[in-house]
Design a protein around this motif. Structure first.
Motif, PDB file in Angstrom:
ATOM      1  N   ILE A   1      93.247  58.459  44.356  1.00 35.22           N
ATOM      2  CA  ILE A   1      92.801  57.257  43.640  1.00 35.22           C
ATOM      3  C   ILE A   1      93.151  55.998  44.443  1.00 35.22           C
ATOM      4  N   ILE A   2      94.314  55.980  45.051  1.00 38.48           N
ATOM      5  CA  ILE A   2      94.694  54.829  45.885  1.00 38.48           C
ATOM      6  C   ILE A   2      93.717  54.671  47.043  1.00 38.48           C
ATOM      7  N   GLN A   3      93.390  55.782  47.705  1.00 38.63           N
ATOM      8  CA  GLN A   3      92.463  55.702  48.842  1.00 38.63           C
ATOM      9  C   GLN A   3      91.057  55.313  48.390  1.00 38.63           C
TER      10      GLN A   3
ATOM     11  N   TYR B   1      83.917  62.817  47.159  1.00 38.98           N
ATOM     12  CA  TYR B   1      84.326  64.101  47.734  1.00 38.98           C
ATOM     13  C   TYR B   1      84.900  63.922  49.130  1.00 38.98           C
ATOM     14  N   ARG B   2      84.214  63.142  49.954  1.00 40.75           N
ATOM     15  CA  ARG B   2      84.685  62.963  51.329  1.00 40.75           C
ATOM     16  C   ARG B   2      86.091  62.383  51.355  1.00 40.75           C
ATOM     17  N   ILE B   3      86.290  61.343  50.585  1.00 45.15           N
ATOM     18  CA  ILE B   3      87.622  60.722  50.561  1.00 45.15           C
ATOM     19  C   ILE B   3      88.642  61.692  49.971  1.00 45.15           C
ATOM     20  N   ALA B   4      88.303  62.335  48.860  1.00 43.45           N
ATOM     21  CA  ALA B   4      89.241  63.249  48.200  1.00 43.45           C
ATOM     22  C   ALA B   4      89.627  64.408  49.119  1.00 43.45           C
ATOM     23  N   ILE B   5      88.660  64.989  49.796  1.00 41.76           N
ATOM     24  CA  ILE B   5      88.940  66.113  50.707  1.00 41.76           C
ATOM     25  C   ILE B   5      89.801  65.644  51.872  1.00 41.76           C
ATOM     26  N   ASN B   6      89.468  64.501  52.462  1.00 41.65           N
ATOM     27  CA  ASN B   6      90.264  64.002  53.584  1.00 41.65           C
ATOM     28  C   ASN B   6      91.704  63.705  53.168  1.00 41.65           C
TER      29      ASN B   6
ATOM     30  N   TRP C   1      90.398  53.393  45.843  1.00 43.75           N
ATOM     31  CA  TRP C   1      90.500  51.951  45.564  1.00 43.75           C
ATOM     32  C   TRP C   1      90.459  51.147  46.862  1.00 43.75           C
ATOM     33  N   ASN C   2      91.214  51.596  47.868  1.00 40.32           N
ATOM     34  CA  ASN C   2      91.239  50.890  49.153  1.00 40.32           C
ATOM     35  C   ASN C   2      89.876  50.885  49.835  1.00 40.32           C
ATOM     36  N   SER C   3      89.068  51.883  49.557  1.00 39.71           N
ATOM     37  CA  SER C   3      87.754  52.000  50.196  1.00 39.71           C
ATOM     38  C   SER C   3      86.614  51.530  49.304  1.00 39.71           C
ATOM     39  N   PHE C   4      86.905  51.202  48.078  1.00 38.77           N
ATOM     40  CA  PHE C   4      85.866  50.902  47.094  1.00 38.77           C
ATOM     41  C   PHE C   4      84.943  49.769  47.534  1.00 38.77           C
ATOM     42  N   SER C   5      85.496  48.737  48.107  1.00 36.63           N
ATOM     43  CA  SER C   5      84.665  47.597  48.528  1.00 36.63           C
ATOM     44  C   SER C   5      83.784  47.946  49.727  1.00 36.63           C
ATOM     45  N   LYS C   6      84.091  49.044  50.406  1.00 34.59           N
ATOM     46  CA  LYS C   6      83.329  49.460  51.587  1.00 34.59           C
ATOM     47  C   LYS C   6      82.277  50.519  51.268  1.00 34.59           C
ATOM     48  N   TYR C   7      82.178  50.915  49.990  1.00 32.56           N
ATOM     49  CA  TYR C   7      81.222  51.962  49.604  1.00 32.56           C
ATOM     50  C   TYR C   7      79.809  51.533  49.967  1.00 32.56           C
ATOM     51  N   ASN C   8      79.088  52.431  50.618  1.00 28.42           N
ATOM     52  CA  ASN C   8      77.707  52.201  51.018  1.00 28.42           C
ATOM     53  C   ASN C   8      76.816  52.959  50.043  1.00 28.42           C
ATOM     54  N   ASP C   9      76.048  52.241  49.231  1.00 34.16           N
ATOM     55  CA  ASP C   9      75.247  52.898  48.205  1.00 34.16           C
ATOM     56  C   ASP C   9      74.065  53.680  48.767  1.00 34.16           C
ATOM     57  N   GLN C  10      73.987  53.775  50.073  1.00 37.31           N
ATOM     58  CA  GLN C  10      72.998  54.639  50.720  1.00 37.31           C
ATOM     59  C   GLN C  10      73.347  56.104  50.440  1.00 37.31           C
ATOM     60  N   TYR C  11      74.630  56.377  50.206  1.00 39.45           N
ATOM     61  CA  TYR C  11      75.108  57.721  49.928  1.00 39.45           C
ATOM     62  C   TYR C  11      75.349  57.889  48.431  1.00 39.45           C
TER      63      TYR C  11
ATOM     64  N   ASP D   1     102.051  71.451  39.506  1.00 38.78           N
ATOM     65  CA  ASP D   1     101.588  70.284  38.758  1.00 38.78           C
ATOM     66  C   ASP D   1     102.061  68.968  39.365  1.00 38.78           C
ATOM     67  N   GLU D   2     103.302  68.908  39.753  1.00 37.76           N
ATOM     68  CA  GLU D   2     103.833  67.656  40.314  1.00 37.76           C
ATOM     69  C   GLU D   2     103.136  67.299  41.620  1.00 37.76           C
ATOM     70  N   ASP D   3     102.877  68.287  42.453  1.00 38.61           N
ATOM     71  CA  ASP D   3     102.134  68.031  43.695  1.00 38.61           C
ATOM     72  C   ASP D   3     100.717  67.569  43.385  1.00 38.61           C
ATOM     73  N   ARG D   4     100.095  68.196  42.371  1.00 36.84           N
ATOM     74  CA  ARG D   4      98.744  67.789  41.963  1.00 36.84           C
ATOM     75  C   ARG D   4      98.720  66.335  41.519  1.00 36.84           C
ATOM     76  N   LYS D   5      99.709  65.951  40.722  1.00 33.61           N
ATOM     77  CA  LYS D   5      99.779  64.561  40.254  1.00 33.61           C
ATOM     78  C   LYS D   5      99.918  63.595  41.431  1.00 33.61           C
ATOM     79  N   ASP D   6     100.758  63.958  42.389  1.00 31.52           N
ATOM     80  CA  ASP D   6     100.926  63.114  43.576  1.00 31.52           C
ATOM     81  C   ASP D   6      99.623  62.999  44.363  1.00 31.52           C
ATOM     82  N   LEU D   7      98.940  64.138  44.520  1.00 27.36           N
ATOM     83  CA  LEU D   7      97.681  64.126  45.260  1.00 27.36           C
ATOM     84  C   LEU D   7      96.626  63.301  44.528  1.00 27.36           C
ATOM     85  N   ILE D   8      96.528  63.460  43.233  1.00 24.44           N
ATOM     86  CA  ILE D   8      95.556  62.685  42.447  1.00 24.44           C
ATOM     87  C   ILE D   8      95.828  61.198  42.622  1.00 24.44           C
ATOM     88  N   GLN D   9      97.074  60.825  42.548  1.00 24.32           N
ATOM     89  CA  GLN D   9      97.433  59.417  42.725  1.00 24.32           C
ATOM     90  C   GLN D   9      97.036  58.932  44.118  1.00 24.32           C
ATOM     91  N   GLU D  10      97.301  59.731  45.123  1.00 26.79           N
ATOM     92  CA  GLU D  10      96.962  59.357  46.504  1.00 26.79           C
ATOM     93  C   GLU D  10      95.451  59.228  46.684  1.00 26.79           C
TER      94      GLU D  10
END
Length: 168
Positions: A43-45, A64-69, A47-57, A32-41
């Motif tokens: 969400i941070i990524q 998924y792409r960001i979460a998997i990476n 957020w950092n990429s949110f302004s770069k989202y291309n609505d073509q996709y 659970d603790e690792d899951r919480k850390d991963l979820i936080q990470e």
């Protein structure tokens, strides 16, 4: 878009798609603790990429792409630490579930077997269990549909053999 609008839009996207984040984190983390850390990470990524989202996709594909990476990076970073713990710890998490229903036991075993897979195969099985088409999986992971089909077939065979070995 000003920051407050951006924040509100982002929070709405996270709320709407939190299932994706939880599924990815569960596939890549046992504890659970690792899951919480991963979820936080993740969400941070996001957020950092949110302004770069291309609505073509599709938004879910982007998430998924960001979460998997992030999960793959997180998994690699923590694999050294996790290898230092005994295998008994992982086994105990599932032995204690004896009071639950048979289906819950099978699901726990399935996630245990998925956790043992390499990073790409984990992602494939996550999407397969979510009933994504091979084309959708190929698009998200940027591999060919043929590669998706072949790898899923092999992973299913390995997991089936593990279930059969336990039920002997």
């Amino acid at each position: 878009m000003i920051k407050e609008e951006n924040k509100d839009a982002f929070l709405k996207v996270i709320e709407t798609n939190k299932g994706i984040i939880y599924k990815v984190s569960r596939a890549y983390c046992y504890h659970d603790e690792d899951r919480k850390d991963l979820i936080q990470e993740i969400i941070i990524q996001l957020w950092n990429s949110f302004s770069k989202y291309n609505d073509q996709y599709q938004l879910s594909t982007w998430i998924y792409r960001i979460a998997i990476n992030v999960a793959i990076s997180f998994y690699r970073k923590n694999s050294v630490r996790n290898n230092m713990t005994t295998q008994l710890t992982s086994a105990v998490n599932f032995i204690d579930d004896s009071h639950t229903k048979e289906l819950e036991d099978d699901i726990a075993l399935l996630y245990r077997f998925i956790h043992e897979l390499n990073s790409l195969d984990k992602a494939l099985m996550l999407f397969y269990l979510e009933q994504k088409t091979y084309k959708e999986i190929a698009d998200i992971l940027d591999i060919s549909e043929t590669n998706v089909a072949t790898r899923i077939g092999r992973v299913k065979k390995v997991i089936k053999q593990k279930f059969l070995a336990i039920n002997k």
